[in-house]
Design a protein around this motif. Structure first.
Motif, PDB file in Angstrom:
ATOM      1  N   TRP A 162       0.827  -1.200   0.000  1.00 23.25           N
ATOM      2  CA  TRP A 162       0.000   0.000   0.000  1.00 23.25           C
ATOM      3  C   TRP A 162       0.866   1.257   0.000  1.00 23.25           C
ATOM      4  O   TRP A 162       0.592   2.205  -0.738  1.00 23.25           O
ATOM      5  CB  TRP A 162      -0.909  -0.011   1.231  1.00 23.25           C
ATOM      6  N   PHE A 163       1.910   1.253   0.807  1.00 27.32           N
ATOM      7  CA  PHE A 163       2.756   2.438   0.954  1.00 27.32           C
ATOM      8  C   PHE A 163       3.463   2.800  -0.347  1.00 27.32           C
ATOM      9  O   PHE A 163       3.464   3.953  -0.773  1.00 27.32           O
ATOM     10  CB  PHE A 163       3.775   2.192   2.065  1.00 27.32           C
ATOM     11  N   PHE A 164       4.047   1.798  -1.006  1.00 26.45           N
ATOM     12  CA  PHE A 164       4.816   2.085  -2.215  1.00 26.45           C
ATOM     13  C   PHE A 164       3.947   2.284  -3.454  1.00 26.45           C
ATOM     14  O   PHE A 164       4.377   2.922  -4.409  1.00 26.45           O
ATOM     15  CB  PHE A 164       5.843   0.980  -2.466  1.00 26.45           C
TER      16      PHE A 164
ATOM     17  N   LEU B  57       4.703   9.622  -1.040  1.00 30.88           N
ATOM     18  CA  LEU B  57       6.049   9.382  -0.522  1.00 30.88           C
ATOM     19  C   LEU B  57       6.613   8.072  -1.050  1.00 30.88           C
ATOM     20  O   LEU B  57       7.796   7.987  -1.420  1.00 30.88           O
ATOM     21  CB  LEU B  57       6.020   9.371   1.010  1.00 30.88           C
ATOM     22  N   GLY B  58       5.791   7.031  -1.117  1.00 27.84           N
ATOM     23  CA  GLY B  58       6.243   5.752  -1.652  1.00 27.84           C
ATOM     24  C   GLY B  58       6.656   5.859  -3.109  1.00 27.84           C
ATOM     25  O   GLY B  58       7.660   5.283  -3.532  1.00 27.84           O
ATOM     26  N   LYS B  59       5.900   6.642  -3.894  1.00 24.66           N
ATOM     27  CA  LYS B  59       6.253   6.824  -5.304  1.00 24.66           C
ATOM     28  C   LYS B  59       7.541   7.636  -5.440  1.00 24.66           C
ATOM     29  O   LYS B  59       8.345   7.397  -6.349  1.00 24.66           O
ATOM     30  CB  LYS B  59       5.096   7.490  -6.039  1.00 24.66           C
ATOM     31  N   LYS B  60       7.765   8.589  -4.530  1.00 25.28           N
ATOM     32  CA  LYS B  60       9.020   9.341  -4.550  1.00 25.28           C
ATOM     33  C   LYS B  60      10.205   8.427  -4.240  1.00 25.28           C
ATOM     34  O   LYS B  60      11.269   8.538  -4.860  1.00 25.28           O
ATOM     35  CB  LYS B  60       8.969  10.476  -3.524  1.00 25.28           C
ATOM     36  N   LEU B  61      10.014   7.526  -3.281  1.00 27.95           N
ATOM     37  CA  LEU B  61      11.088   6.583  -2.952  1.00 27.95           C
ATOM     38  C   LEU B  61      11.387   5.670  -4.135  1.00 27.95           C
ATOM     39  O   LEU B  61      12.554   5.378  -4.428  1.00 27.95           O
ATOM     40  CB  LEU B  61      10.699   5.760  -1.717  1.00 27.95           C
TER      41      LEU B  61
ATOM     42  N   ALA C  27      17.233  13.222   1.091  1.00 32.93           N
ATOM     43  CA  ALA C  27      16.238  12.920   2.130  1.00 32.93           C
ATOM     44  C   ALA C  27      15.591  11.565   1.876  1.00 32.93           C
ATOM     45  O   ALA C  27      15.325  10.807   2.821  1.00 32.93           O
ATOM     46  CB  ALA C  27      15.183  14.017   2.172  1.00 32.93           C
ATOM     47  N   MET C  28      15.330  11.227   0.606  1.00 34.62           N
ATOM     48  CA  MET C  28      14.725   9.938   0.281  1.00 34.62           C
ATOM     49  C   MET C  28      15.672   8.785   0.620  1.00 34.62           C
ATOM     50  O   MET C  28      15.243   7.746   1.133  1.00 34.62           O
ATOM     51  CB  MET C  28      14.354   9.882  -1.209  1.00 34.62           C
ATOM     52  N   ILE C  29      16.965   8.972   0.340  1.00 36.30           N
ATOM     53  CA  ILE C  29      17.942   7.931   0.660  1.00 36.30           C
ATOM     54  C   ILE C  29      18.034   7.743   2.171  1.00 36.30           C
ATOM     55  O   ILE C  29      18.057   6.615   2.678  1.00 36.30           O
ATOM     56  CB  ILE C  29      19.313   8.290   0.057  1.00 36.30           C
ATOM     57  N   MET C  30      18.055   8.859   2.920  1.00 40.99           N
ATOM     58  CA  MET C  30      18.108   8.768   4.375  1.00 40.99           C
ATOM     59  C   MET C  30      16.861   8.075   4.918  1.00 40.99           C
ATOM     60  O   MET C  30      16.940   7.214   5.800  1.00 40.99           O
ATOM     61  CB  MET C  30      18.232  10.162   4.981  1.00 40.99           C
ATOM     62  N   LEU C  31      15.697   8.420   4.367  1.00 41.80           N
ATOM     63  CA  LEU C  31      14.454   7.793   4.808  1.00 41.80           C
ATOM     64  C   LEU C  31      14.449   6.299   4.508  1.00 41.80           C
ATOM     65  O   LEU C  31      13.944   5.502   5.305  1.00 41.80           O
ATOM     66  CB  LEU C  31      13.273   8.481   4.115  1.00 41.80           C
ATOM     67  N   THR C  32      15.033   5.916   3.374  1.00 39.12           N
ATOM     68  CA  THR C  32      15.124   4.492   3.034  1.00 39.12           C
ATOM     69  C   THR C  32      15.959   3.733   4.054  1.00 39.12           C
ATOM     70  O   THR C  32      15.583   2.632   4.482  1.00 39.12           O
ATOM     71  CB  THR C  32      15.735   4.322   1.627  1.00 39.12           C
ATOM     72  N   PHE C  33      17.091   4.314   4.464  1.00 38.75           N
ATOM     73  CA  PHE C  33      17.924   3.666   5.468  1.00 38.75           C
ATOM     74  C   PHE C  33      17.188   3.547   6.801  1.00 38.75           C
ATOM     75  O   PHE C  33      17.256   2.507   7.475  1.00 38.75           O
ATOM     76  CB  PHE C  33      19.235   4.447   5.654  1.00 38.75           C
ATOM     77  N   VAL C  34      16.487   4.605   7.196  1.00 35.38           N
ATOM     78  CA  VAL C  34      15.740   4.570   8.464  1.00 35.38           C
ATOM     79  C   VAL C  34      14.647   3.511   8.419  1.00 35.38           C
ATOM     80  O   VAL C  34      14.480   2.715   9.353  1.00 35.38           O
ATOM     81  CB  VAL C  34      15.145   5.962   8.775  1.00 35.38           C
ATOM     82  N   TYR C  35      13.905   3.464   7.300  1.00 31.87           N
ATOM     83  CA  TYR C  35      12.804   2.516   7.169  1.00 31.87           C
ATOM     84  C   TYR C  35      13.308   1.074   7.134  1.00 31.87           C
ATOM     85  O   TYR C  35      12.727   0.180   7.770  1.00 31.87           O
ATOM     86  CB  TYR C  35      12.009   2.841   5.908  1.00 31.87           C
ATOM     87  N   SER C  36      14.392   0.835   6.401  1.00 32.15           N
ATOM     88  CA  SER C  36      14.936  -0.527   6.339  1.00 32.15           C
ATOM     89  C   SER C  36      15.494  -0.952   7.700  1.00 32.15           C
ATOM     90  O   SER C  36      15.364  -2.113   8.092  1.00 32.15           O
ATOM     91  CB  SER C  36      16.011  -0.626   5.262  1.00 32.15           C
TER      92      SER C  36
END
Length: 197
Positions: A63-65, A70-74, A93-102
C-alpha cells in the motif's frame, strides 16, 4: 553496493565491542501458550506471530509504495536519482528515509526471530543470506518476486530436511540459488536488460 554492504556488515560484526563477549543470550517468546497441531505439522506460537506480522508488513509495504506520494518518490529515487532530482524530489532525504525505514524493518524482524534463535551478533547473518537468495530468485526490484522466492526457499528447505537430510537443510536453498544464477540470473520475474556500451 550490495556486496559492499555485506562486507561492511561482516567487518562490523567481527570488530564491534559485542564480538569480545560472544556469549549468546536466550530471549523468551512473546506468548507462553503452545502452538497448534495440524496433523503431523506442529506450528509454534512464535512462528504464527512471525507469519501474522509478516503478512501485515507486506500488505502495508504494498500500500505504501503503490498508493502514497512518498512511496512513489522513494521508488522514483531508487530507479533514477538524477531524474528524480530534476523533478524536485529531495534525493538525499529519500535515501536517508530508506535507510531509516529498512533499519526499522530489520529491528522488527530481529525482535520476532530472537526467541527462536539465540541472541548474538551473528544471529541475522543466515537470515540475511537467505533473503538475498530469495531476492535473486524472485528478481531484483520486484516485491512479488521476492515474496515468491522466499516462500519457494522455505518450501525447498522444509521438504529437503524432511526427505533428504536435516544437517544440509541450509545447503538446499543455496543449491537452488546457484541453479538460478547459472540458468536464469534475472530471477523469476526479472527481465533481461540490454545496455549499449
Amino acid at each position: 553496493m550490495i556486496i559492499a554492504t555485506i562486507g561492511a556488515s561482516i567487518f562490523l560484526s567481527k570488530h564491534s565491542p559485542c564480538a569480545l563477549w560472544p556469549q549468546p543470550q536466550v530471549l523468551s517468546g512473546w506468548f507462553e501458550t503452545p502452538g497448534i497441531q495440524l496433523g503431523p505439522v506442529y506450528l509454534d506460537s512464535q512462528y504464527l506471530l512471525i507469519m501474522g506480522v509478516t503478512l501485515v508488513l507486506v500488505g502495508f509495504n504494498f500500500w505504501f509504495f503503490e498508493h502514497t506520494l512518498l512511496g512513489k518518490k522513494l521508488q522514483a529515487t531508487s530507479q533514477d536519482k538524477e531524474m528524480a532530482s530534476l523533478l524536485g524530489i529531495p534525493v538525499a532525504a529519500m535515501i536517508m528515509l530508506t535507510f531509516v525505514y529498512s533499519a526499522l524493518l530489520g529491528g522488527v524482524a530481529g525482535i520476532l526471530v530472537a526467541p527462536i534463535l539465540f541472541v548474538s551478533i551473528q544471529m541475522g547473518s543466515t537470515i540475511a543470506l537467505k533473503a538475498f537468495a530469495a531476492t535473486i530468485i524472485g528478481g531484483f526490484g520486484d516485491v512479488k518476486g521476492a515474496i515468491i522466492g522466499g516462500l519457494a526457499l522455505g518450501v525447498i528447505e522444509t521438504f529437503g530436511a524432511a526427505y533428504i537430510s536435516v544437517p544440509y537443510k541450509d545447503g538446499f536453498a543455496f543449491l537452488v540459488l546457484v541453479g538460478f544464477l547459472i540458468f536464469r540470473p534475472q530471477g523469476i520475474f526479472g527481465e533481461r536488460v540490454a545496455e549499449k556500451a
